[in-house]
Design a protein around this motif. Structure first.
Motif, PDB file in Angstrom:
ATOM      1  N   ASP A 109       0.817  -1.219   0.000  1.00 16.80           N
ATOM      2  CA  ASP A 109       0.000   0.000   0.000  1.00 16.80           C
ATOM      3  C   ASP A 109       0.852   1.272   0.000  1.00 16.80           C
ATOM      4  OD1 ASP A 109      -2.475  -1.360  -0.014  1.00 16.80           O
ATOM      5  OD2 ASP A 109      -2.312  -1.695   2.155  1.00 16.80           O
ATOM      6  N   GLY A 110       2.068   1.168  -0.534  1.00 19.09           N
ATOM      7  CA  GLY A 110       2.967   2.315  -0.588  1.00 19.09           C
ATOM      8  C   GLY A 110       2.678   3.201  -1.789  1.00 19.09           C
ATOM      9  N   THR A 111       3.650   3.996  -2.164  1.00 15.00           N
ATOM     10  CA  THR A 111       3.532   4.932  -3.275  1.00 15.00           C
ATOM     11  C   THR A 111       3.288   4.181  -4.582  1.00 15.00           C
ATOM     12  OG1 THR A 111       5.080   6.383  -2.143  1.00 15.00           O
ATOM     13  CG2 THR A 111       4.701   6.818  -4.469  1.00 15.00           C
ATOM     14  N   GLU A 112       2.377   4.711  -5.385  1.00 15.84           N
ATOM     15  CA  GLU A 112       2.079   4.115  -6.688  1.00 15.84           C
ATOM     16  C   GLU A 112       3.285   4.264  -7.615  1.00 15.84           C
ATOM     17  OE1 GLU A 112      -1.039   5.466  -9.934  1.00 15.84           O
ATOM     18  OE2 GLU A 112      -2.057   4.729  -8.116  1.00 15.84           O
ATOM     19  N   GLN A 113       3.662   3.178  -8.253  1.00 16.42           N
ATOM     20  CA  GLN A 113       4.787   3.157  -9.183  1.00 16.42           C
ATOM     21  C   GLN A 113       4.267   2.880 -10.591  1.00 16.42           C
ATOM     22  OE1 GLN A 113       7.972   3.778  -8.034  1.00 16.42           O
ATOM     23  NE2 GLN A 113       6.984   4.089  -6.046  1.00 16.42           N
ATOM     24  N   VAL A 114       5.046   3.261 -11.629  1.00 24.33           N
ATOM     25  CA  VAL A 114       4.605   3.116 -13.013  1.00 24.33           C
ATOM     26  C   VAL A 114       5.651   2.357 -13.824  1.00 24.33           C
ATOM     27  CG1 VAL A 114       3.985   4.364 -15.127  1.00 24.33           C
ATOM     28  CG2 VAL A 114       3.286   5.267 -12.894  1.00 24.33           C
ATOM     29  N   ILE A 115       5.159   1.369 -14.596  1.00 26.27           N
ATOM     30  CA  ILE A 115       5.982   0.677 -15.586  1.00 26.27           C
ATOM     31  C   ILE A 115       5.427   1.073 -16.949  1.00 26.27           C
ATOM     32  CG2 ILE A 115       6.666  -1.569 -16.514  1.00 26.27           C
ATOM     33  CD1 ILE A 115       6.149  -2.757 -13.710  1.00 26.27           C
ATOM     34  N   PRO A 116       6.186   1.786 -17.779  1.00 29.57           N
ATOM     35  CA  PRO A 116       5.677   2.193 -19.095  1.00 29.57           C
ATOM     36  C   PRO A 116       5.462   0.974 -20.002  1.00 29.57           C
ATOM     37  CG  PRO A 116       7.733   3.338 -18.551  1.00 29.57           C
ATOM     38  CD  PRO A 116       7.522   2.274 -17.532  1.00 29.57           C
ATOM     39  N   GLY A 117       4.401   1.029 -20.814  1.00 25.57           N
ATOM     40  CA  GLY A 117       4.131  -0.041 -21.773  1.00 25.57           C
ATOM     41  C   GLY A 117       3.274  -1.144 -21.199  1.00 25.57           C
ATOM     42  N   LYS A 118       3.122  -2.204 -22.009  1.00 25.79           N
ATOM     43  CA  LYS A 118       2.213  -3.288 -21.628  1.00 25.79           C
ATOM     44  C   LYS A 118       2.904  -4.453 -20.906  1.00 25.79           C
ATOM     45  CE  LYS A 118       2.477  -5.500 -26.146  1.00 25.79           C
ATOM     46  NZ  LYS A 118       1.699  -5.963 -27.280  1.00 25.79           N
ATOM     47  N   THR A 119       4.221  -4.372 -20.762  1.00 27.39           N
ATOM     48  CA  THR A 119       4.940  -5.419 -20.043  1.00 27.39           C
ATOM     49  C   THR A 119       6.142  -4.802 -19.341  1.00 27.39           C
ATOM     50  OG1 THR A 119       5.977  -7.599 -20.252  1.00 27.39           O
ATOM     51  CG2 THR A 119       6.371  -6.050 -22.037  1.00 27.39           C
ATOM     52  N   GLY A 120       6.578  -5.413 -18.266  1.00 20.66           N
ATOM     53  CA  GLY A 120       7.720  -4.881 -17.539  1.00 20.66           C
ATOM     54  C   GLY A 120       7.965  -5.655 -16.262  1.00 20.66           C
ATOM     55  N   SER A 121       8.927  -5.216 -15.547  1.00 18.96           N
ATOM     56  CA  SER A 121       9.257  -5.873 -14.287  1.00 18.96           C
ATOM     57  C   SER A 121       9.758  -4.836 -13.287  1.00 18.96           C
ATOM     58  CB  SER A 121      10.326  -6.953 -14.512  1.00 18.96           C
ATOM     59  OG  SER A 121      11.521  -6.367 -14.989  1.00 18.96           O
ATOM     60  N   PHE A 122       9.842  -5.250 -12.048  1.00 13.28           N
ATOM     61  CA  PHE A 122      10.387  -4.407 -10.993  1.00 13.28           C
ATOM     62  C   PHE A 122      11.036  -5.322  -9.970  1.00 13.28           C
ATOM     63  CE2 PHE A 122       6.005  -5.321 -10.020  1.00 13.28           C
ATOM     64  CZ  PHE A 122       6.009  -5.677  -8.685  1.00 13.28           C
ATOM     65  N   VAL A 123      11.865  -4.752  -9.112  1.00 12.49           N
ATOM     66  CA  VAL A 123      12.629  -5.522  -8.146  1.00 12.49           C
ATOM     67  C   VAL A 123      12.195  -5.150  -6.738  1.00 12.49           C
ATOM     68  CG1 VAL A 123      14.947  -6.002  -7.259  1.00 12.49           C
ATOM     69  CG2 VAL A 123      14.602  -5.636  -9.710  1.00 12.49           C
ATOM     70  N   LEU A 124      11.955  -6.165  -5.922  1.00 11.68           N
ATOM     71  CA  LEU A 124      11.694  -5.964  -4.499  1.00 11.68           C
ATOM     72  C   LEU A 124      12.998  -6.235  -3.766  1.00 11.68           C
ATOM     73  CD1 LEU A 124       8.287  -7.855  -4.185  1.00 11.68           C
ATOM     74  CD2 LEU A 124       8.657  -5.398  -4.343  1.00 11.68           C
ATOM     75  N   THR A 125      13.404  -5.327  -2.900  1.00 18.86           N
ATOM     76  CA  THR A 125      14.706  -5.473  -2.248  1.00 18.86           C
ATOM     77  C   THR A 125      14.644  -5.576  -0.733  1.00 18.86           C
ATOM     78  OG1 THR A 125      14.968  -3.080  -2.165  1.00 18.86           O
ATOM     79  CG2 THR A 125      15.906  -4.224  -4.084  1.00 18.86           C
ATOM     80  N   GLU A 126      13.527  -5.254  -0.132  1.00 14.57           N
ATOM     81  CA  GLU A 126      13.430  -5.253   1.326  1.00 14.57           C
ATOM     82  C   GLU A 126      12.957  -6.608   1.835  1.00 14.57           C
ATOM     83  OE1 GLU A 126      14.333  -2.606   3.268  1.00 14.57           O
ATOM     84  OE2 GLU A 126      14.949  -1.662   1.390  1.00 14.57           O
TER      85      GLU A 126
END
Length: 187
Positions: free
Chosen positions: A22-39
């Protein structure tokens, strides 16, 4: 993500938005993508949704939780000699004290000279292994503690002694004694 045709029109997917816990909204441009969780954490909530080029956003219906553990457990190995003698051997008990900040303790594996001897499984503060042992030179006892994420740490004891009052080592040059010569008997 896809933008389905509606009444013969589709503007296409502009971006995918997501939040972590429920943190800050993040954006991935386009119809596919990925992100990394580090905590590190348990039950980390990830929610995501797509937005098309005309601003239509799907309801936040996509979510999952994940557990992350990158923290290595900590282990400290100690021992105690409870009984025995030089002829029958000594009863040694090795105790591994283990702490883990994240996923929890899983097991401890005990080794003697890199040969697996015993595995104690479960989530405990201490793990013990006992054996009858005749002290040998160059003996290396090791405990390796694993957490539930598969991370591990080891501690070692080299050449354990049978008591706190072991015989001190005397340098070789001081280890010789003057042998008295036999005296001839008087005639």
């Amino acid at each position: 993500a896809t933008d389905p045709w509606s009444m013969g029109v589709s503007s296409g997917v502009k971006e995918i938005r997501y939040t972590v816990n429920d943190g800050t909204e993040q954006v991935i441009p386009g119809k596919t993508g990925s992100f990394v969780l580090t905590e590190d954490g348990n039950d980390i909530l990830v929610e995501y949704w797509a937005v098309d080029y005309v601003g239509n956003a799907e309801p936040t219906k996509n979510s999952f939780t994940v557990d992350i553990d990158q923290t290595v457990p900590e282990v400290s190995l100690s021992y105690e000699v409870s009984s025995g003698n030089p002829i029958q051997g000594w009863e040694f008990t090795f105790t591994a004290t283990v702490s883990d900040a994240m996923s929890g303790r899983n097991r401890v594996e005990f080794f003697l000279n890199d040969l697996h001897q015993e595995t104690v499984t479960g989530d405990y503060d201490t793990y013990s292994w006992s054996l009858m042992y005749w002290p040998l030179p160059h003996a290396l006892f090791k405990a390796t503690a694993f957490d539930n994420a598969g991370l591990f740490d080891s501690d070692e004891i080299e050449d354990p002694v049978t008591s706190a009052h072991s015989t001190p080592t005397v340098p070789e040059s001081q280890n010789t004694q003057e042998v008295p010569r036999e005296q001839p008997l008087p005639r």
